[in-house]
Design a protein around this motif. Structure first.
Motif, PDB file in Angstrom:
ATOM      1  N   MET A 327     -35.929  58.436 -32.304  1.00 50.48           N
ATOM      2  CA  MET A 327     -34.813  59.305 -31.923  1.00 50.48           C
ATOM      3  C   MET A 327     -33.987  58.675 -30.812  1.00 50.48           C
ATOM      4  N   VAL A 328     -34.655  58.006 -29.887  1.00 48.60           N
ATOM      5  CA  VAL A 328     -33.944  57.367 -28.778  1.00 48.60           C
ATOM      6  C   VAL A 328     -33.243  56.095 -29.238  1.00 48.60           C
ATOM      7  N   LEU A 329     -33.964  55.233 -29.932  1.00 48.66           N
ATOM      8  CA  LEU A 329     -33.407  53.928 -30.299  1.00 48.66           C
ATOM      9  C   LEU A 329     -32.302  54.033 -31.344  1.00 48.66           C
ATOM     10  N   PHE A 330     -32.438  54.985 -32.276  1.00 49.69           N
ATOM     11  CA  PHE A 330     -31.475  55.080 -33.365  1.00 49.69           C
ATOM     12  C   PHE A 330     -30.487  56.236 -33.188  1.00 49.69           C
ATOM     13  N   GLY A 331     -30.686  57.076 -32.166  1.00 46.55           N
ATOM     14  CA  GLY A 331     -29.776  58.194 -31.934  1.00 46.55           C
ATOM     15  C   GLY A 331     -29.925  59.314 -32.944  1.00 46.55           C
ATOM     16  N   ILE A 332     -31.149  59.564 -33.419  1.00 45.60           N
ATOM     17  CA  ILE A 332     -31.404  60.638 -34.385  1.00 45.60           C
ATOM     18  C   ILE A 332     -31.552  61.951 -33.620  1.00 45.60           C
ATOM     19  N   PRO A 333     -30.713  62.957 -33.891  1.00 48.59           N
ATOM     20  CA  PRO A 333     -30.664  64.135 -33.026  1.00 48.59           C
ATOM     21  C   PRO A 333     -31.671  65.235 -33.331  1.00 48.59           C
ATOM     22  N   ASP A 334     -32.265  65.237 -34.534  1.00 48.67           N
ATOM     23  CA  ASP A 334     -33.121  66.354 -34.938  1.00 48.67           C
ATOM     24  C   ASP A 334     -34.349  65.803 -35.644  1.00 48.67           C
ATOM     25  N   ILE A 335     -35.535  66.230 -35.203  1.00 45.30           N
ATOM     26  CA  ILE A 335     -36.775  65.676 -35.741  1.00 45.30           C
ATOM     27  C   ILE A 335     -36.972  66.011 -37.216  1.00 45.30           C
ATOM     28  N   ARG A 336     -36.324  67.082 -37.703  1.00 43.36           N
ATOM     29  CA  ARG A 336     -36.450  67.438 -39.118  1.00 43.36           C
ATOM     30  C   ARG A 336     -35.842  66.377 -40.029  1.00 43.36           C
ATOM     31  N   LEU A 337     -34.918  65.596 -39.493  1.00 44.89           N
ATOM     32  CA  LEU A 337     -34.246  64.588 -40.316  1.00 44.89           C
ATOM     33  C   LEU A 337     -35.212  63.547 -40.868  1.00 44.89           C
ATOM     34  N   PHE A 338     -36.323  63.305 -40.172  1.00 42.80           N
ATOM     35  CA  PHE A 338     -37.274  62.312 -40.660  1.00 42.80           C
ATOM     36  C   PHE A 338     -37.848  62.699 -42.020  1.00 42.80           C
ATOM     37  N   TRP A 339     -37.806  63.990 -42.348  1.00 40.03           N
ATOM     38  CA  TRP A 339     -38.354  64.464 -43.612  1.00 40.03           C
ATOM     39  C   TRP A 339     -37.271  64.643 -44.680  1.00 40.03           C
ATOM     40  N   SER A 340     -36.060  64.262 -44.369  1.00 36.41           N
ATOM     41  CA  SER A 340     -34.957  64.450 -45.292  1.00 36.41           C
ATOM     42  C   SER A 340     -35.029  63.458 -46.457  1.00 36.41           C
ATOM     43  N   GLU A 341     -34.675  63.940 -47.642  1.00 38.08           N
ATOM     44  CA  GLU A 341     -34.535  63.069 -48.819  1.00 38.08           C
ATOM     45  C   GLU A 341     -33.058  62.806 -49.108  1.00 38.08           C
ATOM     46  N   ASP A 342     -32.193  63.231 -48.193  1.00 41.50           N
ATOM     47  CA  ASP A 342     -30.751  63.041 -48.350  1.00 41.50           C
ATOM     48  C   ASP A 342     -30.442  61.547 -48.326  1.00 41.50           C
ATOM     49  N   GLU A 343     -29.795  61.080 -49.362  1.00 41.57           N
ATOM     50  CA  GLU A 343     -29.476  59.660 -49.471  1.00 41.57           C
ATOM     51  C   GLU A 343     -28.587  59.188 -48.324  1.00 41.57           C
ATOM     52  N   ARG A 344     -27.747  60.069 -47.790  1.00 37.03           N
ATOM     53  CA  ARG A 344     -26.882  59.690 -46.675  1.00 37.03           C
ATOM     54  C   ARG A 344     -27.701  59.330 -45.434  1.00 37.03           C
ATOM     55  N   PHE A 345     -28.858  59.939 -45.309  1.00 36.20           N
ATOM     56  CA  PHE A 345     -29.752  59.608 -44.196  1.00 36.20           C
ATOM     57  C   PHE A 345     -30.549  58.346 -44.509  1.00 36.20           C
ATOM     58  N   LEU A 346     -31.183  58.308 -45.664  1.00 34.62           N
ATOM     59  CA  LEU A 346     -32.100  57.229 -46.001  1.00 34.62           C
ATOM     60  C   LEU A 346     -31.410  55.870 -46.094  1.00 34.62           C
ATOM     61  N   LYS A 347     -30.199  55.836 -46.640  1.00 31.32           N
ATOM     62  CA  LYS A 347     -29.549  54.549 -46.860  1.00 31.32           C
ATOM     63  C   LYS A 347     -29.214  53.826 -45.556  1.00 31.32           C
ATOM     64  N   GLN A 348     -29.140  54.586 -44.442  1.00 30.37           N
ATOM     65  CA  GLN A 348     -28.826  53.961 -43.157  1.00 30.37           C
ATOM     66  C   GLN A 348     -29.951  53.064 -42.663  1.00 30.37           C
ATOM     67  N   PHE A 349     -31.154  53.228 -43.232  1.00 32.16           N
ATOM     68  CA  PHE A 349     -32.308  52.473 -42.749  1.00 32.16           C
ATOM     69  C   PHE A 349     -32.825  51.462 -43.772  1.00 32.16           C
ATOM     70  N   ARG A 350     -32.023  51.230 -44.820  1.00 36.59           N
ATOM     71  CA  ARG A 350     -32.360  50.179 -45.776  1.00 36.59           C
ATOM     72  C   ARG A 350     -31.740  48.881 -45.278  1.00 36.59           C
ATOM     73  N   LEU A 351     -32.552  48.114 -44.560  1.00 34.04           N
ATOM     74  CA  LEU A 351     -32.055  46.922 -43.888  1.00 34.04           C
ATOM     75  C   LEU A 351     -32.662  45.672 -44.505  1.00 34.04           C
ATOM     76  N   SER A 352     -31.930  44.592 -44.407  1.00 30.72           N
ATOM     77  CA  SER A 352     -32.451  43.309 -44.890  1.00 30.72           C
ATOM     78  C   SER A 352     -33.401  42.689 -43.874  1.00 30.72           C
ATOM     79  N   ASP A 353     -33.311  43.146 -42.619  1.00 25.77           N
ATOM     80  CA  ASP A 353     -34.150  42.631 -41.542  1.00 25.77           C
ATOM     81  C   ASP A 353     -34.519  43.794 -40.631  1.00 25.77           C
ATOM     82  N   ILE A 354     -35.797  43.875 -40.220  1.00 26.67           N
ATOM     83  CA  ILE A 354     -36.227  45.024 -39.427  1.00 26.67           C
ATOM     84  C   ILE A 354     -35.554  45.070 -38.062  1.00 26.67           C
ATOM     85  N   TYR A 355     -34.961  43.969 -37.619  1.00 29.53           N
ATOM     86  CA  TYR A 355     -34.301  43.940 -36.313  1.00 29.53           C
ATOM     87  C   TYR A 355     -32.785  44.121 -36.408  1.00 29.53           C
ATOM     88  N   GLN A 356     -32.299  44.395 -37.603  1.00 29.35           N
ATOM     89  CA  GLN A 356     -30.863  44.651 -37.745  1.00 29.35           C
ATOM     90  C   GLN A 356     -30.497  45.888 -36.924  1.00 29.35           C
TER      91      GLN A 356
END
Length: 457
Positions: A327-356
Motif C-alpha cells: 500500500m505504501v510503495l505502490f500507493g494502493i488506497p484500500d486493502i480490499r483491492l488486493f482481492w479484486s479480479e478487476d482487470e484494470r487493477f490486475l494489469k497494472q502489476f503485470r511487469l516484465s521485471d519485478i523492479y519496474q
C-alpha cells in the motif's frame, strides 16, 4: 505493518504481524500445488473448505466443531487463494523483491543462497503452535475467541506466520524466510481485512559463526551461566553476543528497507516488547513527511530456540506485513483491492521485471452509500469483533467501513446501545440503495438472531 505490530497492538491482539503440531494439514515436508482459491493440494483436486453441522473440512482434513468454533464460510472461502504466490499480484511482487534481496545478499559457502524460502505452508495450525510455541502466556488477551478464528479448541487459522517458526528451526534450518496468509477478526476500514499476509525471517548463529570475524573471538561465548535479565539482554546470553546479533539484525533490515524504499531513506529504531524476542525493536521510516512503522524484530528468546532443538545457537527474527508495504510503495488506497479480479487493477502489476516502477492508478471512485444500525447490546458475551465479523460475512467486500457513531446507556436499566454507520462501496461499479437495503436488512436480522441484539431504535 509487521509480523509484529506496535507494542500496544501486541497487548491488545497479539503479534498482529509477528507474532500449529496438529494432524498437520501441511507440514514442512509436504509440497503443495497452488490452485487459486481452492486450497493447497499435491494434485490440485482437494475440495473447497466447508462447514457442516458437526465439523469443518479443510484440505481433506476434518475437524470436529465445539464451543470455540467461530470460523465462518466467508473466511474459509479465502483459504488457498494465496495472493502472495500469484505472479504479478502486488503482494507477490513485494515478496519476490524481498526474496531477491536476500538471495543476492546472503550466499553460502557452496555459492547457494543462505536463506531458504517457505511460502506454501497450511494456515491451519494448533493453538500450541500459534501461541505456546512462541511463549505467549495462557492468559494473554491475544488468545481471545473474539480476536481469532478457531476451528475448535485445538485447531485455528494462524494469526501470524510465526506459528511455524519452531517447526522450521526443529527441522534443522538456521536461515529462512517464511510468507503466508494469516487470519484475524478485526475492525472494518480501508487498512484492515480479516485475511492479510506476512513475511518473516529468522537467522541463527553458532558460537563460531558469530565470533569468527572478531579478534580473539575464540575466547568469546554466546552464553553465560548465572546471568540476569536486563533491558539489554536475556539471562543466558553474554552481552557481547547480544550486541553482535543486534548489530547484524539491524544492518540486515536497514539494507532491506533501503532496497525497497531507496538508499536515502531515513530510519529510526524504537524499543518495544514482544513475548518471543528480547531485546525487541520496531523500525520506523520517514515516508512522505511522517514516521511510518514497517516491521518488528528482536533477539529470539533462548527458551524458544532451545525448545526447537537448537539450544547451542542464538539468533534474530523479524516480521513485516506485505499489504502494508504494498500500500505504501505502490500507493494502493484500500486493502480490499488486493482481492479484486478487476482487470484494470490486475494489469497494472503485470511487469516484465519485478523492479519496474509502479504508481497505482486508482480505479474510478464509485460513490459510497451509508446506512445506520442501532441495537441494545446483549447482557453478556458481546464483542465488537462479533458484529464486524457478522457484517463481513453478509456484506463481504461491499462493506468499506463500519464506524461506531454513538453509544447510549439507559439511565435506569443501565442497558447499553450502540449505533454503527456502515459504509457500502463497490470497487467496480455504482451500488443502488435498493441493493444496499437488502444487505443491510440481512445484517439487522442476523444481529438479532446470532448476537442477541435487541430493540433497534
Amino acid at each position: 505493518m509487521t509480523f509484529y505490530k506496535s507494542s500496544q497492538t501486541l497487548l491488545k491482539h497479539t503479534v498482529r504481524h509477528w507474532p500449529a503440531n496438529c494432524q498437520r494439514t501441511g507440514s514442512l515436508a509436504l509440497s503443495h500445488k497452488l490452485d487459486p482459491c481452492r486450497g493447497l493440494s499435491t494434485d490440485g483436486s482437494a475440495p473447497r473448505p466447508r462447514i457442516t453441522g458437526n465439523s469443518i473440512e479443510v484440505f481433506s482434513h476434518v475437524y470436529p466443531r465445539d464451543d470455540m468454533t467461530n470460523v465462518t464460510a466467508k473466511i474459509l472461502s479465502k483459504i488457498g487463494c494465496q495472493l502472495h504466490n500469484r505472479p504479478h499480484q502486488p503482494l507477490w511482487l513485494i515478496k519476490e523483491r524481498i526474496k531477491d534481496h536476500f538471495y543476492r545478499s546472503y550466499i553460502g559457502r557452496t555459492g547457494n543462497p543462505l536463506f531458504s524460502v517457505h511460502d506454501n505452508l497450511s494456515p491451519v495450525v494448533t493453538v500450541e503452535q500459534n501461541f505456546d510455541s512462541l511463549l505467549i502466556p495462557p492468559d494473554h488477551p491475544s488468545r481471545k475467541k473474539g480476536d481469532n478464528y478457531y476451528l475448535n479448541r485445538i485447531h485455528m487459522l494462524r494469526a501470524h506466520t510465526s506459528a511455524h517458526q519452531k517447526e522450521l528451526v526443529r527441522s534443522g534450518l538456521d536461515c529462512f524466510l517464511l510468507a503466508g496468509d494469516v487470519y484475524r477478526r478485526d475492525e472494518i476500514d480501508s487498512n484492515h481485512y480479516p485475511v492479510f499476509h506476512q513475511m518473516e525471517g529468522v537467522r541463527l548463529f553458532s558460537n563460531h559463526e558469530l565470533f569468527a570475524r572478531v579478534e580473539n573471538g575464540e575466547e568469546l561465548s554466546l552464553f553465560e551461566s548465572g546471568g540476569r535479565r536486563t533491558p539489554q539482554k536475556q539471562e543466558t546470553h553474554t552481552l557481547e553476543a547480544v550486541k553482535l546479533v543486534e548489530f547484524d539484525l539491524k544492518q540486515a533490515l536497514t539494507r532491506l528497507v533501503r532496497h525497497l524504499f531507496g538508499e536515502d531513506l531515513e530510519i529510526r529504531w524504537v524499543d518495544c516488547y514482544f513475548p518471543f524476542t528480547h531485546p525487541s525493536f520496531e523500525m520506523e521510516v520517514r515516508f512522505q513527511g511522517d514516521w511510518l512503522e514497517v516491521l518488528g524484530c528482536g533477539v529470539m528468546e533462548q527458551e524458544l530456540v532451545c525448545s526447537a532443538g537448537a539450544g547451542n545457537k542464538m539468533g534474530w527474527a523479524f516480521g513485516l506485513g506485505l499489504e502494508r508495504l504494498a500500500m505504501v510503495l505502490f500507493g494502493i488506497p484500500d486493502i480490499r483491492l488486493f482481492w479484486s479480479e478487476d482487470e484494470r487493477f490486475l494489469k497494472q502489476f503485470r511487469l516484465s521485471d519485478i523492479y519496474q516502477p509502479i504508481t497505482f492508478q486508482p480505479l474510478s471512485k464509485y460513490p459510497p452509500l451509508f446506512n445506520d444500525i442501532s441495537f441494545w447490546l446483549p447482557a453478556e458475551g458481546y464483542t465488537e469483533n462479533d458484529f464486524y465479523d457478522l457484517v463481513r460475512n453478509i456484506g463481504g467486500d461491499l462493506v468499506e467501513k463500519v464506524t461506531l457513531v454513538d453509544e447510549f446507556t439507559h439511565p435506569k436499566t443501565k442497558r447499553v446501545s450502540h449505533c454503527y454507520r456502515v459504509t457500502y462501496r463497490h470497487m467496480e461499479r455504482t451500488l443502488t440503495q435498493e441493493e444496499v437495503r437488502i444487505i443491510h436488512g440481512a445484517i439487522e436480522q442476523a444481529a438479532e438472531k446470532e448476537l442477541g441484539a435487541q430493540g433497534r431504535y
